[in-house]
Design a protein around this motif. Structure first.
Motif, PDB file in Angstrom:
ATOM      1  N   LYS B  63       0.839  -1.202   0.000  1.00 12.11           N
ATOM      2  CA  LYS B  63       0.000   0.000   0.000  1.00 12.11           C
ATOM      3  C   LYS B  63       0.877   1.257   0.000  1.00 12.11           C
ATOM      4  O   LYS B  63       1.864   1.334   0.718  1.00 12.11           O
ATOM      5  N   GLY B  80      -5.414  -6.308  10.843  1.00 15.00           N
ATOM      6  CA  GLY B  80      -6.635  -5.767  10.241  1.00 15.00           C
ATOM      7  C   GLY B  80      -6.488  -5.527   8.750  1.00 15.00           C
ATOM      8  O   GLY B  80      -7.448  -5.667   7.994  1.00 15.00           O
ATOM      9  N   GLU B  81      -5.288  -5.160   8.328  1.00 15.09           N
ATOM     10  CA  GLU B  81      -5.049  -4.935   6.894  1.00 15.09           C
ATOM     11  C   GLU B  81      -5.122  -6.266   6.136  1.00 15.09           C
ATOM     12  O   GLU B  81      -5.680  -6.344   5.043  1.00 15.09           O
ATOM     13  N   PHE B  84      -8.734  -7.401   5.876  1.00 14.38           N
ATOM     14  CA  PHE B  84      -9.447  -6.663   4.833  1.00 14.38           C
ATOM     15  C   PHE B  84      -9.150  -7.261   3.461  1.00 14.38           C
ATOM     16  O   PHE B  84     -10.058  -7.488   2.659  1.00 14.38           O
ATOM     17  N   ARG B  87     -10.914 -10.539   2.989  1.00 15.09           N
ATOM     18  CA  ARG B  87     -12.335 -10.350   2.666  1.00 15.09           C
ATOM     19  C   ARG B  87     -12.498  -9.944   1.213  1.00 15.09           C
ATOM     20  O   ARG B  87     -13.409 -10.370   0.529  1.00 15.09           O
ATOM     21  N   THR B  93     -16.105  -8.082   0.156  1.00 12.44           N
ATOM     22  CA  THR B  93     -16.199  -6.626   0.000  1.00 12.44           C
ATOM     23  C   THR B  93     -15.574  -6.225  -1.323  1.00 12.44           C
ATOM     24  O   THR B  93     -14.711  -6.935  -1.855  1.00 12.44           O
ATOM     25  N   LYS B  94     -16.058  -5.108  -1.846  1.00  8.51           N
ATOM     26  CA  LYS B  94     -15.412  -4.519  -3.025  1.00  8.51           C
ATOM     27  C   LYS B  94     -14.874  -3.144  -2.636  1.00  8.51           C
ATOM     28  O   LYS B  94     -14.702  -2.268  -3.477  1.00  8.51           O
ATOM     29  N   GLY B  95     -14.681  -2.958  -1.343  1.00  7.61           N
ATOM     30  CA  GLY B  95     -14.215  -1.671  -0.831  1.00  7.61           C
ATOM     31  C   GLY B  95     -12.942  -1.240  -1.528  1.00  7.61           C
ATOM     32  O   GLY B  95     -12.049  -2.043  -1.748  1.00  7.61           O
ATOM     33  N   PHE B  96     -12.868   0.020  -1.897  1.00  6.96           N
ATOM     34  CA  PHE B  96     -11.664   0.506  -2.566  1.00  6.96           C
ATOM     35  C   PHE B  96     -11.337   1.912  -2.073  1.00  6.96           C
ATOM     36  O   PHE B  96     -12.114   2.519  -1.351  1.00  6.96           O
ATOM     37  N   GLY B  97     -10.188   2.400  -2.478  1.00 10.29           N
ATOM     38  CA  GLY B  97      -9.747   3.711  -2.008  1.00 10.29           C
ATOM     39  C   GLY B  97      -8.316   3.622  -1.524  1.00 10.29           C
ATOM     40  O   GLY B  97      -7.624   4.626  -1.398  1.00 10.29           O
ATOM     41  N   ILE B  98      -7.870   2.390  -1.272  1.00 13.49           N
ATOM     42  CA  ILE B  98      -6.467   2.182  -0.928  1.00 13.49           C
ATOM     43  C   ILE B  98      -5.659   2.306  -2.219  1.00 13.49           C
ATOM     44  O   ILE B  98      -6.108   1.857  -3.273  1.00 13.49           O
ATOM     45  N   LEU B 131      -7.195   0.726  -6.822  1.00  7.48           N
ATOM     46  CA  LEU B 131      -6.541   1.915  -7.347  1.00  7.48           C
ATOM     47  C   LEU B 131      -5.033   1.732  -7.193  1.00  7.48           C
ATOM     48  O   LEU B 131      -4.577   1.270  -6.144  1.00  7.48           O
ATOM     49  N   THR B 158     -11.506   2.162 -11.067  1.00  8.05           N
ATOM     50  CA  THR B 158     -11.346   3.324 -10.188  1.00  8.05           C
ATOM     51  C   THR B 158     -10.317   4.275 -10.795  1.00  8.05           C
ATOM     52  O   THR B 158     -10.471   5.496 -10.744  1.00  8.05           O
ATOM     53  N   TYR B 198     -18.069   7.080 -11.049  1.00 11.44           N
ATOM     54  CA  TYR B 198     -18.176   5.686 -10.607  1.00 11.44           C
ATOM     55  C   TYR B 198     -19.412   4.964 -11.146  1.00 11.44           C
ATOM     56  O   TYR B 198     -19.352   3.812 -11.498  1.00 11.44           O
TER      57      TYR B 198
END
Lengths: 259, 262
Positions: B63, B80-81, B84, B87, B93-98, B131, B158, B198
């Motif tokens: 990261k 925790g990283e 994530f 997952r 999850t499809k969480g992004f932003g990192i 990203l 992204t 998006y």
């Protein structure tokens, strides 16, 4: 006009001391200690208490609520993005939708309702109390915290010699905001390495805060803005939805740990 | 222009935006390239169920925390990283932003390619919403990227939104909004259509050009074209991207049209 009861100074003092000491004695051991009474800490405490757990929130200030009283730039309107308005509905906080998916509410109304809801659920507070250190037991597991009165920390060390006290719980939640004080204390001990927060990116940071809320070290859960500091996530703007939802997630994780 | 013969094109869905219709790419590529087989695969991690924790740890290690500091992959990311990333790999999850280091990400993804398909005739394209950025030696900082090309190419939905710059006046107004405590997302209506967003319906059509850039890289070693109207144009601005992918009168320049017909 009805007269006030004839009560003397000593009775007033005795009532304060007795009730404080009784509660303090009871909460020397609790199910969960939360450090920080901002929106994520309050939300986590509220949900844990509603699930029947004994919760103590430690707050360094006299007032409870953290930054939830005001939005950005000292203006007392707080913004929440979808889907967090669900929490506002649950707490009975009035709001209006300003643009699609963005809601605004009065800070004082929102914050006082959240505090009241936490109190109604049974959360107890140790305000004017600073987090000083962690209690670590077998395998480095977090089992409690060391606290002191806030004014002690404001005095020069040369003229104070007030030792802190330790209180215990199987789960501790760090909800201290960007400071991530509890996680940083672990870092001082070489048990963890935080990343510091990244640049502001409101659009994504809220999702990531909620996604990363959870156990960061055995016995320690990180919630709210402390999550961004711990994991180096983008910094958030003046929106509070993630704080509320992160508090919910922290409570869920804590409940699993307490099973 | 010398070109290589293609054996197969494989597209992987590594958690793309819901707005991206991956199925359309196969039809598009077959329309352009004729008989070259195209295969759509779901998560590239599916072949390695026992190595999910290893890959999660590797991803958590690359990261970018500070765009002005080149990363050295960490040996011990936080619990925790890793959770994530696990997952994410498992579809939780499809969480992004990192922001990930793009070249390290490419290296990790290339480890997911089956050995028998590690050949120059294969085009492996990973479509993701992660990203990523690559380090610029000249100015000593990371730059967000839409894609990186190689034996394994990665295209980020992204990145399509965030990497090419939006109109200059958008950024000027955005900084003013932020100073005033106003929500900059209000600007999206004002600039509607002038950049890819998006939930943009144009995302699939735009991505087709990037898929072709990955194919062109395998064919010639160069994914880009200097013609601003060609889909292989390396757009640095959203307006350039929209022109090259959606508004140009032609799809490919004569030189690349000829190459793709071979």
């Amino acid at each position: 006009m009805e007269k006030f009861s004839p009560v003397g100074e000593k009775e007033v003092t005795r009532a304060i001391v007795t009730e404080f000491a009784k509660q303090f004695d009871e909460y020397v051991e609790s199910d969960c200690i939360i450090i920080g009474a901002g929106p994520s800490g309050l939300m986590a405490g509220r949900n844990l208490s509603r699930a029947g757990k004994k919760v103590l929130i430690v707050e360094r200030n006299n007032y409870i609520g953290g930054g939830f009283w005001i939005g950005g730039y000292l203006m007392n309107k707080v913004t929440i993005r979808h889907p967090a308005e669900r929490v506002l509905d649950e707490l009975g906080i009035p709001y209006k939708e300003v643009t699609e998916g963005l809601f605004v509410s009065d800070g004082p109304h929102a914050c006082s309702k959240l505090i009241a809801s936490a109190c109604d659920a049974g959360v107890k507070f140790a305000n004017m109390t600073v987090f000083d250190d962690l209690v670590l037991k077998e395998g480095g597991r977090v089992c409690g915290v060391v606290i002191n009165f806030t004014p002690v920390s404001a005095l020069p060390r040369e003229i104070t010699c007030v030792d802190p006290v330790a209180i215990e719980s199987p789960v501790v939640i760090d909800a201290t905001g960007h400071d991530a004080q509890v996680v940083r204390k672990l870092e001082e001990r070489g048990l963890i390495k935080t990343n510091g927060f990244g640049a502001m990116w409101v659009e994504r940071s809220e999702d990531l805060v909620v996604e990363h809320t959870g156990e960061v070290h055995p016995g320690l859960i990180v919630a709210g803005m402390a999550v961004t500091t711990t994991y180096g996530l983008p910094r958030m703007g003046p929106t509070f939805g993630a704080m509320l939802l992160s508090g919910e997630v922290a409570a869920k994780v804590a409940l699993q740990n307490l099973k | 222009m010398k070109s290589r013969r293609l054996e197969k094109i494989i597209l992987y869905d590594e958690g793309v935006s819901d707005k991206l219709h991956v199925g359309e790419f196969a039809e598009y590529l077959q329309g352009k390239l004729g008989e070259v087989p195209v295969e759509l695969r779901e998560t590239p991690f599916a072949l390695y169920p026992d190595k999910i924790s290893d890959f999660a740890k590797k991803l958590a290690s690359i990261k970018v925390q500070d765009v002005q500091r080149k990363i050295v992959p960490q040996n011990s990311p936080l619990y925790g990283e890793i959770q994530f990333e696990k997952r994410r790999i498992q579809g939780g999850t499809k969480g992004f932003g990192i922001i990930y280091d793009g070249l390290h990400l490419q290296k990790i993804f290339s480890e997911l390619i089956p050995k028998m398909e590690h050949s120059l005739g294969f085009v492996h394209i990973f479509l993701t919403n992660r990203l990523f950025a690559t380090w610029g030696e000249s100015d000593k900082r990371y730059h967000l990227r839409t894609s990186v090309y190689g034996i394994c190419s990665i295209i980020s939905t992204t990145g399509l939104v965030e990497a090419p710059a939006r109109p200059k006046e958008y950024y000027l107004l955005k900084s003013q909004y932020e100073m005033l405590g106003r929500n900059p997302s209000e600007l999206k209506d004002r600039f509607k259509g002038r950049f890819i967003d998006y939930d943009d319906e144009r995302l699939t059509e735009v991505t087709k050009g990037y898929v072709m850039q990955a194919v062109c890289y395998t064919l010639t070693g160069n994914p880009f074209c200097e013609d601003r109207g060609c889909r292989l144009y390396n757009a640095h601005w959203q307006e350039e991207l929209i022109f090259a992918q959606l508004e140009s009168e032609y799809e490919f320049c004569p030189r690349h049209s000829e190459l793709l017909c071979k």
